[in-house]
Design a protein around this motif. Structure first.
Motif, short mmCIF file in Angstrom:
data_model
loop_
_atom_site.label_atom_id
_atom_site.label_comp_id
_atom_site.label_asym_id
_atom_site.label_seq_id
_atom_site.Cartn_x
_atom_site.Cartn_y
_atom_site.Cartn_z
N PRO A 103 0.80 -1.23 0.00
CA PRO A 103 0.00 0.00 0.00
C PRO A 103 0.83 1.28 0.00
CG PRO A 103 -0.09 -1.09 2.15
CD PRO A 103 0.58 -2.05 1.21
N LYS A 104 2.12 1.17 0.31
CA LYS A 104 2.98 2.36 0.31
C LYS A 104 3.43 2.74 -1.10
CE LYS A 104 4.82 1.47 4.95
NZ LYS A 104 6.05 1.17 5.74
N LYS A 105 3.36 1.78 -2.01
CA LYS A 105 3.83 2.05 -3.38
C LYS A 105 2.75 2.75 -4.18
CE LYS A 105 6.43 -0.69 -5.70
NZ LYS A 105 7.65 0.12 -5.69
N LYS A 106 3.18 3.75 -4.95
CA LYS A 106 2.25 4.55 -5.74
C LYS A 106 2.62 4.48 -7.22
CE LYS A 106 1.56 7.71 -1.83
NZ LYS A 106 0.25 7.16 -1.46
N LEU A 107 1.69 4.92 -8.05
CA LEU A 107 1.93 4.93 -9.49
C LEU A 107 1.56 6.28 -10.08
CD1 LEU A 107 2.72 3.40 -12.10
CD2 LEU A 107 0.30 2.79 -12.32
N GLN A 108 2.47 6.82 -10.87
CA GLN A 108 2.23 8.07 -11.59
C GLN A 108 2.00 7.73 -13.07
OE1 GLN A 108 4.57 12.02 -11.07
NE2 GLN A 108 5.72 10.87 -12.59
N LEU A 109 0.87 8.16 -13.60
CA LEU A 109 0.56 7.93 -15.02
C LEU A 109 0.64 9.25 -15.76
CD1 LEU A 109 -0.43 6.07 -17.32
CD2 LEU A 109 -2.78 6.65 -16.63
N LEU A 110 1.65 9.38 -16.62
CA LEU A 110 1.78 10.57 -17.46
C LEU A 110 1.02 10.34 -18.75
CD1 LEU A 110 4.14 11.35 -15.48
CD2 LEU A 110 5.28 12.33 -17.47
N ILE A 140 -2.73 6.79 -6.98
CA ILE A 140 -2.59 7.04 -8.41
C ILE A 140 -2.52 8.55 -8.65
CG2 ILE A 140 -3.62 6.79 -10.70
CD1 ILE A 140 -2.93 4.13 -9.65
N LYS A 141 -1.51 8.98 -9.38
CA LYS A 141 -1.42 10.38 -9.77
C LYS A 141 -1.43 10.46 -11.30
CE LYS A 141 1.32 13.46 -7.72
NZ LYS A 141 2.55 14.20 -7.33
N ILE A 142 -2.44 11.13 -11.85
CA ILE A 142 -2.53 11.32 -13.29
C ILE A 142 -1.97 12.70 -13.63
CG2 ILE A 142 -4.06 11.45 -15.29
CD1 ILE A 142 -6.01 9.65 -13.75
N VAL A 143 -0.94 12.72 -14.44
CA VAL A 143 -0.25 13.97 -14.78
C VAL A 143 -0.36 14.20 -16.29
CG1 VAL A 143 1.90 15.26 -14.71
CG2 VAL A 143 1.36 13.66 -12.87
N ILE A 144 -0.84 15.36 -16.67
CA ILE A 144 -0.97 15.72 -18.09
C ILE A 144 0.30 16.41 -18.55
CG2 ILE A 144 -2.35 16.95 -19.80
CD1 ILE A 144 -3.79 14.65 -18.29
N THR A 145 0.87 15.88 -19.61
CA THR A 145 2.05 16.48 -20.20
C THR A 145 1.80 16.70 -21.69
OG1 THR A 145 4.46 16.29 -20.39
CG2 THR A 145 3.19 14.26 -20.66
N GLY A 146 2.74 17.23 -22.40
CA GLY A 146 2.52 17.57 -23.81
C GLY A 146 1.63 18.79 -23.90
N GLY A 147 0.49 18.70 -24.60
CA GLY A 147 -0.44 19.82 -24.68
C GLY A 147 -1.15 20.04 -23.35
N ARG A 148 -1.02 21.26 -22.80
CA ARG A 148 -1.57 21.56 -21.48
C ARG A 148 -2.21 22.95 -21.47
NH1 ARG A 148 4.16 21.02 -19.07
NH2 ARG A 148 4.51 21.25 -21.31
N PRO A 149 -3.17 23.15 -20.58
CA PRO A 149 -3.76 24.48 -20.45
C PRO A 149 -2.80 25.44 -19.78
CG PRO A 149 -4.64 23.01 -18.79
CD PRO A 149 -3.81 22.15 -19.71
N GLN A 150 -3.11 26.72 -19.86
CA GLN A 150 -2.33 27.71 -19.14
C GLN A 150 -2.51 27.49 -17.64
OE1 GLN A 150 -0.15 30.06 -20.35
NE2 GLN A 150 -0.50 28.93 -22.27
N PRO A 151 -1.49 27.80 -16.83
CA PRO A 151 -1.62 27.57 -15.38
C PRO A 151 -2.87 28.19 -14.77
CG PRO A 151 0.64 28.11 -15.94
CD PRO A 151 -0.16 28.29 -17.20
N SER A 152 -3.28 29.34 -15.29
CA SER A 152 -4.47 29.99 -14.73
C SER A 152 -5.74 29.19 -14.99
CB SER A 152 -4.61 31.39 -15.31
OG SER A 152 -4.71 31.32 -16.74
#
Length: 608
Positions: A103-110, A140-152
């Protein structure tokens, strides 16, 4: 900004001092499967390797997200759902709410958006509504990379979506909360190709990028970074959190072996300072001390030298050479023919002890010099019937025949045999030892003085230094030397560090180095005696190399070393030879291992 810069500089200085500890913090959770969908088995290979991060490129096609590197490779049977979301969902259910069993192990999905981010993200949000077990999972952490919105605009998307950060942008506190990690284009930052180390200015650029991410309490990865062992080592050294790879099995193996491939010494010792007064002179000797660190060659010595902060007794010997280690029937020897060559001057077959290739018994140094009134003693930190000690007193075509091997000790001319327990101590052998009036001791401490032929079988001998063997080897050396040196006509002593070989076989750098450092202290004792006695030749030579050790990093100032093993068995690498005292110059250059025997007899002035 000035305060931030100061913080970064302090952090970089702190990191430099803790470089050794840094390696130990890495494991497969720091591995990122770059372009994972291009693997032979997408998702599952990285998942079963326990990687902490996986990346997939997506294109929006008919309201579905298809996974591919380019539009030419698009296929309807390769979607984000069937390649990634469905397997992730399945594993969460199997693991009762956890992505991994631990349960301590996590997965990041880009998820790398390859087209218009607005329509692609809207489609992704719609798809993810079917997977609440993923979007509501803290593992689970879903991270969007490549095309992304402006930070605002981050706030316009569900909180379970994070975004890849740009080091050149300044984020508000709320925007920074939505940054999953920072990514940077490695080839745009530096031109280093992964070989050697980066130039100083390149190192500074990489460190500055790493520390800029860390100052914002975020992880960092570099895409386009070199992807092989030396590059991984340097990126870890520089504190990069996620190591990009397209070579999942290789990085998995590398990461998983770090705990056994790294060692930091905590018991530094000072080496003996030789006088060199008799070193290298041509003179007949009365005594020879042959020291055999099993399974070692130059990489092992240099690992120990590094761990002891640039000090090693054996490296104080000026006469150095190389011994070819092949046996008569194999390119790669085992210990039996390896030290049979030293003991008899004959190359024999693998597993053969003190016999030639036909099984005929060979004359060994202890028996040869006994005719001249000289005496011999053998010491090992392993089984007393194991190959190396047995090669000097026994005759067998099978190194594993412990009982007949020990029986041969009774009839040999060897005076002293000290080592660890053996299966060969049968009732018949016990009686033969008693009938031959050989003193038998069950531990070294019970031997106050040697009076007769002596056999010491001490369980402590077979323990590792790290398991509490203490100074057993040095004590055994002192006990044996104090007796042998009283013989006016001279002596021969063989001392084997058996468990250096075990460190190579188990790919355990700590075992290898601690055993070799323990052995090297005995080398110092031998050199000191040679200086005092002036008629003693000291030789240090391994019977073969074990493990295919290479050294990836280390610090001579701080006493730590990081290595890599290519095998769990012996290799054909020539063994390093070191010699000190009269006739030491005879041990330079490249020669057959059988020449050790010939050079020893020549030093004694014995013709065979």
């Amino acid at each position: 900004m000035k305060q931030t810069r100061i913080w970064v500089l302090l952090a970089m200085a702190f990191f430099s001092k803790n470089k050794a500890q840094n390696y130990q913090n890495y494991n497969v959770s720091n591995a990122h499967s770059h372009n994972d969908y291009m693997q032979e088995i997408p998702f599952w290979e990285a998942y079963y390797a326990n990687f902490g991060s996986i990346e997939a490129d997506v294109f929006l096609v008919k309201d579905k997200l298809w996974v591919a590197h380019t539009e030419k490779e698009l296929s309807p049977d390769r979607t984000l759902e069937n390649l990634y979301l469905d397997p992730i969902s399945k594993q969460i259910k199997l693991n009762k709410g956890n992505i991994y069993q631990d349960p301590k192990k996590k997965l990041q999905l880009l998820i790398d958006i390859k087209q218009d981010y607005k329509t692609s993200l809207n489609a992704l949000v719609k798809i993810l509504k079917k997977y609440p077990e993923i979007t509501g999972n803290s593992g689970i952490k879903i991270v969007i990379t490549g095309g992304r919105p402006q930070p605002s605009d981050f706030k316009n998307y569900p909180n379970y979506l994070y975004f890849d950060g740009d080091l050149d942008k300044n984020y508000t506190a709320d925007e920074l909360k939505r940054i999953g990690l920072f990514s940077a284009d490695f080839p745009q930052l530096v031109k280093w190709n992964g070989k050697g180390i980066p130039r100083d200015e390149e190192t500074d650029k990489i460190k500055e990028a790493v520390e800029k991410a860390h100052a914002q309490q975020k992880s960092i990865r570099f895409y386009g970074a070199p992807d092989f062992t030396n590059a991984w080592v340097n990126l870890m050294d520089l504190g990069v959190d996620y190591i990009n790879t397209d070579h999942i099995p290789d990085l998995k193996k590398f990461m998983n072996t770090i705990p056994k491939s790294f060692y930091k010494n905590t018991k530094e010792y000072s080496t003996y300072s030789p006088t060199y007064k008799t070193d290298g002179i041509s003179k007949k000797v009365k005594n020879v001390i042959l020291l055999i660190p099993d399974g070692t060659s130059l990489p092992q010595y240099y690992a120990a030298f590094t761990a002891n902060k640039g000090k090693l007794n054996v490296f104080n010997m000026k006469a150095t050479g190389l011994s070819k280690t092949n046996s008569s029937n194999a390119y790669i020897t085992d210990s039996a023919p390896g030290s049979t060559a030293f003991a008899t001057g004959v190359k024999t077959k693998n597993t053969f002890v003190g016999v030639d290739g036909t099984g005929k018994a060979l004359a060994q140094i202890p028996d040869i010099i006994a005719e001249k009134g000289m005496v011999s003693g053998l010491i090992s930190t392993g089984d007393i019937t194991d190959a190396t000690p047995a090669d000097f007193y026994a005759h067998s075509d099978n190194r594993n025949s412990s009982e007949p091997i020990l029986k041969d000790f009774v009839s040999s001319k060897t005076k002293i045999l000290i080592g660890g327990p053996t299966n060969g101590l049968s009732q018949e052998n016990l009686q033969k030892i008693k009938d031959a009036k050989i003193d038998l001791f069950q531990d070294l401490k019970s031997v106050n003085k040697i009076n007769n032929r002596t056999l010491v079988i001490d369980p402590l001998a077979s323990k590792r230094v790290t398991d509490g063997r203490g100074k057993w080897l040095a004590d055994a050396f002192d006990l044996t030397l104090n007796d042998l040196k009283e013989n006016k006509k001279g002596f021969f002593m063989m001392v084997e560090a058996s468990q250096t070989d075990g460190g190579g076989h188990s790919n355990n750098l700590e075992q290898l180095v601690t055993e070799l450092l323990d052995f090297d202290e005995v080398v110092g004792k031998a050199m000191k005696f040679a200086d005092e006695n002036k008629e003693t030749l000291v030789i240090v030579v391994g019977d073969h190399e074990t493990g295919g050790l290479t050294l990836l990093d280390g610090s001579l100032n701080d006493g730590w070393v990081f290595g890599n093993f290519s095998t769990n068995d012996h290799t054909s690498i020539p063994a390093s030879v070191f010699a000190y005292g009269p006739n030491s110059k005879e041990f330079t250059g490249l020669f057959e291992n059988t020449e050790i025997f010939n050079k020893i007899l020549q030093a004694y002035g014995i013709r065979k």
